[in-house]
Design a protein around this motif. Structure first.
Motif: not given
Length: 273
Positions: A5-11, A27-45
């Motif tokens: 199980y991986s935790l998505a960054h949007l969470t 919490a007991g996860y095995q992985g994480c998904g990471l946001r390296l590029l923003p969804f929109s200009p100036g968005g979180t990444a």
């Protein structure tokens, strides 16, 4: 058989990668998904232009034993030049990622298909798959349309990413999901939502980013969906809920997300490498 199980960054979008990895490990996860590029200009990444944060993130991965199954996000909105994404591929490779989350938004489906094919070709040398997540307000708006794009692109590392909330809100069916070739699904997401939801784009986006439910609280046929996946397929837990997370606290919320997901997708196993 157990699955990772991986935790998505949007969470937990505002958490930096090291903070997210540490919380997920606790919490007991095995992985994480990471946001390296923003969804929109100036968005979180994160990480692309921060060598110090990349070093800290890699150290956290070594210390916790977690993996990074996927990195985000490439949006195909029109003619695509893959060259600016080479540093993104390199960062994904450095993190040990295996999948890239892609959205298909170009209304010219022939051009979208060509762009997706070239993206797959460009990321393949880095050991990455390109996985198109369909969303009902985009050109790639359901399983059938997205499957056609992937098959017409003709690339072995092309895949489809199924997010249950978009499955519910789109013209997708369980038969569509069952009929997907097994090799087309590299990882999948989990969440829940009520049968009756928004019908306009703004409402769909708002619900998807801020008001998802724990598995079992809504009306998505999650157990039927999970039966369509390999028993060791990585499940990305993407359950952003701004109000409930604020009330419970981050660690308690992501723990609830994991425990609820296990009840529908099976027991957790070791991280995939």
């Amino acid at each position: 058989m157990s699955r990772p199980y991986s935790l998505a960054h949007l969470t937990v979008m505002e958490l930096t990668p090291p903070a997210m990895i540490q919380a997920a490990a606790q919490a007991g996860y095995q992985g994480c998904g990471l946001r390296l590029l923003p969804f929109s200009p100036g968005g979180t990444a994160y990480l692309m232009n921060d060598p110090a944060l990349m070093r800290e993130t890699l150290a956290c991965l070594r210390d916790t034993g977690l993996c990074i199954p996927d990195v985000e996000i490439i949006r195909i909105q029109g003619p695509l030049d893959v060259r600016p994404y080479l540093p993104f591929f390199e960062a994904g490779q450095k993190l040990g990622a295996r999948h890239i989350l892609v959205t298909g938004e170009d209304p010219d489906l022939a051009r979208l298909t060509d762009s997706f094919a070239r993206l797959c070709e460009a990321c393949q040398p880095y050991g990455l798959t390109a996985d198109m997540e369909f969303m009902p307000w985009m050109a790639a708006n359901c399983i059938q349309t997205t499957r056609k794009i992937i098959e017409d692109a003709g690339q072995d590392n092309g895949g489809i990413l199924v997010d249950p909330i978009h499955f519910l809100r789109s013209a997708s069916t369980l038969d569509d999901l069952r009929q997907l070739p097994a090799g087309m699904i590299h990882y999948a997401q989990i969440c829940d939502a009520p049968a009756q939801g928004p019908t306009d784009t703004a409402g769909l986006v708002q619900a998807s980013r801020h008001a998802r439910l724990l598995p079992g609280e809504g009306d998505i046929p999650l157990k039927d969906m999970m039966r369509c996946y390999a028993p060791d397929l990585t499940i990305s837990i993407e359950i952003p809920n701004t109000r409930r997370r604020s009330e419970a606290g981050t660690l308690a919320w992501i723990t609830q997300c994991l425990e609820a997901s296990k009840r529908f997708a099976g027991p957790a196993g070791p991280a995939s490498t």
